[in-house]
Scaffold this active site. Structure first.
Site, PDB file in Angstrom:
ATOM      1  N   CYS A 102       0.838  -1.203   0.000  1.00  0.00           N
ATOM      2  CA  CYS A 102       0.000   0.000   0.000  1.00  0.00           C
ATOM      3  C   CYS A 102       0.872   1.252   0.000  1.00  0.00           C
ATOM      4  CB  CYS A 102      -0.928   0.014   1.218  1.00  0.00           C
ATOM      5  SG  CYS A 102      -2.028   1.446   1.247  1.00  0.00           S
ATOM      6  N   ASP A 132       8.078  -3.383  11.517  1.00  0.00           N
ATOM      7  CA  ASP A 132       8.341  -2.027  11.991  1.00  0.00           C
ATOM      8  C   ASP A 132       7.760  -0.970  11.048  1.00  0.00           C
ATOM      9  OD1 ASP A 132      10.721  -3.104  10.414  1.00  0.00           O
ATOM     10  OD2 ASP A 132      11.149  -0.960  10.376  1.00  0.00           O
ATOM     11  N   SER A 177       6.833 -11.455  12.364  1.00  0.00           N
ATOM     12  CA  SER A 177       8.011 -11.456  11.498  1.00  0.00           C
ATOM     13  C   SER A 177       8.731 -12.772  11.687  1.00  0.00           C
ATOM     14  CB  SER A 177       8.952 -10.298  11.856  1.00  0.00           C
ATOM     15  OG  SER A 177      10.211 -10.473  11.247  1.00  0.00           O
ATOM     16  N   ASP A 179      11.656 -13.366  10.936  1.00  0.00           N
ATOM     17  CA  ASP A 179      13.070 -13.117  11.238  1.00  0.00           C
ATOM     18  C   ASP A 179      13.337 -12.921  12.727  1.00  0.00           C
ATOM     19  OD1 ASP A 179      13.624 -13.218   8.548  1.00  0.00           O
ATOM     20  OD2 ASP A 179      13.565 -11.056   8.263  1.00  0.00           O
ATOM     21  N   MET A 221      16.136 -17.172   5.448  1.00  0.00           N
ATOM     22  CA  MET A 221      15.838 -15.746   5.487  1.00  0.00           C
ATOM     23  C   MET A 221      16.520 -15.081   6.682  1.00  0.00           C
ATOM     24  SD  MET A 221      11.909 -15.357   4.194  1.00  0.00           S
ATOM     25  CE  MET A 221      11.523 -15.581   2.455  1.00  0.00           C
ATOM     26  N   ARG A 223      17.583 -10.876   6.509  1.00  0.00           N
ATOM     27  CA  ARG A 223      18.337  -9.827   5.820  1.00  0.00           C
ATOM     28  C   ARG A 223      19.255  -9.084   6.770  1.00  0.00           C
ATOM     29  NH1 ARG A 223      14.456  -5.838   3.081  1.00  0.00           N
ATOM     30  NH2 ARG A 223      13.530  -7.839   2.550  1.00  0.00           N
ATOM     31  N   HIS A 311      10.504 -18.612   0.168  1.00  0.00           N
ATOM     32  CA  HIS A 311       9.230 -18.335   0.826  1.00  0.00           C
ATOM     33  C   HIS A 311       8.555 -19.554   1.425  1.00  0.00           C
ATOM     34  CE1 HIS A 311       9.757 -14.449  -1.049  1.00  0.00           C
ATOM     35  NE2 HIS A 311       8.766 -14.000  -0.304  1.00  0.00           N
ATOM     36  N   ASN A 505       6.602 -30.972  34.412  1.00  0.00           N
ATOM     37  CA  ASN A 505       6.205 -30.928  35.823  1.00  0.00           C
ATOM     38  C   ASN A 505       7.376 -30.897  36.790  1.00  0.00           C
ATOM     39  OD1 ASN A 505       7.043 -33.567  35.274  1.00  0.00           O
ATOM     40  ND2 ASN A 505       5.600 -34.481  36.719  1.00  0.00           N
ATOM     41  N   GLY A 548       0.337 -36.943  33.604  1.00  0.00           N
ATOM     42  CA  GLY A 548       0.178 -37.319  35.006  1.00  0.00           C
ATOM     43  C   GLY A 548      -0.818 -36.398  35.677  1.00  0.00           C
TER      44      GLY A 548
END
Length: 756
Positions: A102, A132, A177, A179, A221, A223, A311, A505, A548
């Site tokens: 966007c 972020d 994310s 990463d 992955m 970066r 991916h 436990n 248990g």
């Protein structure tokens, strides 16, 4: 901020509704990045929890489809969510409400359109899952909200009354994310699932590499963050790892080749090298898969292959951890909106150890961006390679013994303990057949090559295999050994117990090796059981889990699989509770969700057995639903260890041997070792976010010896979330641990100007 006022100690449906009033919540999974929209497996759990918690509090919750683009475009992209609309989505990867690039939201006119769409629907609370960039966009939107309202009013887009009703916008963020690269949280949504995908591939590649004596280079992955690469390397026992935060030393090519040759000379038939996509050398030149492949194949002549996972790491079924994390974050996000005021800074809900915390959003983003664009050289705190393979002898013997039932992850702990011990110069010994083997002298040396490839193997290679790896029996056995020191001086030696049991436990530790693998096994089995009823309406499944008297597995599996309830010993239940549960399921069958799932811990109640519950539900549900019963049994103890259990076992085994080494030196007097102080026999446990050594004797007061469970169990506070998400009324939830925000910049030591 410390001192930020908390809403109340407990939240019920009524007081939450009063606090939220009539304001609505918008839910979006965002993507502003020009290069790619945001997506991480596990987000659907957060979406589901946000919607259901919001509805529980009496708010309207809206899906914003396609992220910020849907916010700008409005119309059918913003739809009212219902309780049923988020059913059967926990097991789905990606995001069911979509995420898209966007660019429009970066422009003022785009944010004006988004603000107008929100005002018209009465949405004054926005919950954003993203990285972020997405969270920064949300904060900017909030900071200029008043200006946007003024422009919209001036332009006649909204009325003065509408502007007054929407006078301020509350923002809460959740970090997704793969990463794990966001400051302020131990884990981001999607990271654990990505590790599952990577390890599945690594395990598959390892078998073919061993068959053909090949070297494999795998690029994962990352970066700017090497978390995936580093944990993968630990979890698969890789020979070398390249990460952005730790550029290799000069002449790394020569050191790498020597390392690979040394491994082959030790009898290894394969080599595995893990490379983060952002790896670089000390001159900031990228290190690529092809570069490493050409080096190994040309200089050493090894048959070498490279694989870039890409991916595939982002997709697939979410792990149990990511489902629970997403559910917790979603619930706490709504809680944060309940408490928010116009003066409250936008916050991000995070995970610290096993606690949900809230941190100022922009402080987290500031720290992330500072380090993302900085080259950080980390000095490795390990011996040079030349020392790792020619250690000086210490004349110290350390024995490893497995007590009780085996579980996934034990072999990773044994491998780490053996190899770290050998590096320290110790002779490592394996005790077979538990304490019986110790008594009968079934002890033999164990060497470096013997534990090769053990990290990915389930169970225990030390046939029922001083350093016990164990369930609660080892803790009890350790106490007996400490008590016997008064009679047998030979027992005055340092001891450490590593918790390893599917039941989780062991006193003194929030987590045990093996519990995560068992939890994922149960979760995936529940997914399949629910899927089997996809074409069958009105069916309820009663499933018995191990544990248990400890209800950890039942409770957490219920959260991760979307169960209607979980019966456990720690939370007593009576016939009236069973009656209410049956009534709850009868009402549920009237909706579009015509399936039910009930989990029961094996020792939840001696009278209300799994068979009894099946008979009760079958009888009371006649004409409304039918019932099926499944006892999962020992399948929960087997299987390939999860990345968490491999990594956890590796850290526990390593830390234990280092502690024993220091303690042995401390207790060496007059040519012999004599250790009889309480702190010379400890449990190594994970407490919140730290590995802590605690004297065995000091944990007595927190132990229910009759039922072999700790008296204090942190996960019990998550049970109200299970009830709320299953649509029960009048649920009380303690919020006292999550109501304060802390400054991130103060904790990291950052000051203005970005200097440390």
């Amino acid at each position: 901020m410390k001192g930020h006022s908390k809403m109340c100690s407990y939240v019920t449906q009524q007081n939450a509704t009063d606090l939220l009033r009539e304001h609505a919540i918008g839910m979006l999974t965002a993507g502003i990045d020009v290069k790619q929209p945001f997506c991480a497996t596990g987000m659907n759990a957060a979406v589901r929890a946000t919607v259901r918690m919001g509805i529980y509090t009496g708010a309207k919750v809206y899906f914003v489809h396609e992220g910020y683009q849907g916010l700008v475009d409005g119309g059918d992209n913003i739809k009212l969510a219902t309780w049923e609309s988020v059913s059967m989505m926990l097991h789905l990867g990606g995001t069911v409400i979509g995420s898209a690039r966007c660019m429009d939201f970066k422009e003022k006119w785009g944010r004006l359109k988004a603000a107008c769409n929100l005002v018209k629907l009465g949405i004054t609370n926005l919950c954003v899952i993203g990285g972020d960039g997405s969270l920064t966009g949300a904060n900017q939107f909030r900071s200029e909200w008043s200006e946007l309202l003024a422009d919209l009013t001036k332009g006649g887009k909204i009325s003065a009354e509408e502007a007054k009703r929407s006078s301020h916008l509350n923002i809460v963020g959740m970090v997704g994310s793969i990463d794990n690269d966001f400051c302020g949280t131990d884990m981001t949504i999607g990271t654990d699932s990505a590790l599952h995908r990577i390890i599945e591939v690594v395990d598959a590649i390892t078998t073919t590499a061993q068959s053909h004596q090949r070297t494999f280079i795998l690029e994962v992955m990352g970066r700017h963050c090497g978390y995936l690469a580093l944990v993968t390397a630990l979890a698969c026992g890789a020979d070398w790892v390249f990460i952005p935060e730790m550029p290799p030393e000069e002449n790394w090519e020569e050191h790498l080749c020597k390392r690979l040759i040394a491994q082959r000379e030790r009898g290894s038939r394969l080599n595995v090298i893990i490379l983060a996509e952002g790896a670089q050398d000390r001159n900031q030149k990228p290190i690529t898969c092809d570069q490493v492949k050409n080096l190994v194949s040309k200089k050493l002549g090894f048959d070498t292959r490279s694989t870039i996972l890409g991916h595939v790491q982002r997709g697939g079924t979410p792990s149990a951890f990511d489902r629970i994390l997403g559910s917790r974050m979603g619930v706490d996000a709504v809680m944060a909106l309940l408490e928010a005021t116009p003066e409250t800074p936008a916050c991000v809900v995070s995970l610290s150890g096993n606690m949900a915390v809230r941190l100022p959003l922009m402080e987290c983003v500031q720290v992330v961006r500072l380090f993302a664009h900085s080259v950080v050289h980390v000095a490795p705190k390990i011996h040079p390679l030349s020392l790792l393979f020619s250690p000086s002898q210490s004349n110290i013997n350390i024995a490893i013994i497995n007590v009780g039932a085996p579980c996934a992850g034990m072999n990773a702990a044994v491998r780490a303990a053996v190899r770290v011990g050998i590096i320290q110069g110790h002779q490592m010994l394996a005790v077979h057949d538990g304490f019986d083997g110790l008594a009968n002298g079934q002890i033999e040396p164990i060497i470096w090559a013997q534990v090769g490839g053990w990290t990915g193997k389930g169970g225990s290679n030390l046939v029922q295999m001083l350093m016990p790896l164990s369930p609660c029996q080892a803790y009890l056995g350790g106490l007996e050994l400490v008590t016997a020191r008064e009679m047998y001086e030979e027992l005055c030696i340092p001891m450490v117990v590593i918790p390893a049991t599917v039941s989780n436990n062991v006193p003194g530790s929030d987590f045990s090796i093996g519990a995560d693998t068992a939890l994922n096994t149960i979760t995936m089995t529940c997914d399949r059981i629910k899927q089997s009823a996809a074409g069958t309406k009105r069916r309820v499944f009663i499933i018995e889990t191990m544990g248990g008297y400890c209800g950890y597995l039942a409770t957490m599996a219920a959260l991760s699989s979307g169960a209607d309830d979980a019966y456990i010993y720690e939370e007593p239940f009576h016939i009236r509770d069973l009656e209410l549960n049956v009534e709850h399921l009868i009402e549920k069958m009237k909706t579009s969700v015509k399936r039910g799932l009930i989990l029961r811990n094996s020792n939840a109640n001696e009278n209300y057995t799994t068979q009894f519950l099946y008979n009760l539900y079958s009888e009371e549900g006649k004409g409304t639903f039918d019932c099926r019963m499944n006892v999962l049994g020992h399948m929960q103890q087997g299987g390939t260890p999860t990345p968490f259990d491999r990594n956890f076992g590796t850290k526990m085994g390593s830390k234990s041997v280092l502690w024993l080494t220091d303690k042995l030196k401390e207790c060496y007097r007059h040519g012999r070792i004599f250790a009889n102080m309480p702190d010379s026999a400890c449990v190594l446990g994970m407490k919140k976010r730290s590995l802590v050594f605690q004297p065995l004797a000091s944990l007595k007061d927190d132990t229910d010896f009759e039922h072999r469970i700790p008296k204090t169990e942190w996960w019990l506070k998550l049970r109200p979330i299970l009830k709320i998400l299953a649509k029960y009324d009048t649920v009380e939830m303690d919020t006292s641990e999550v109501a304060a925000m802390e400054h991130v910049i103060k904790k990291t030591g950052l000051v203005k100007g970005g200097k440390m």
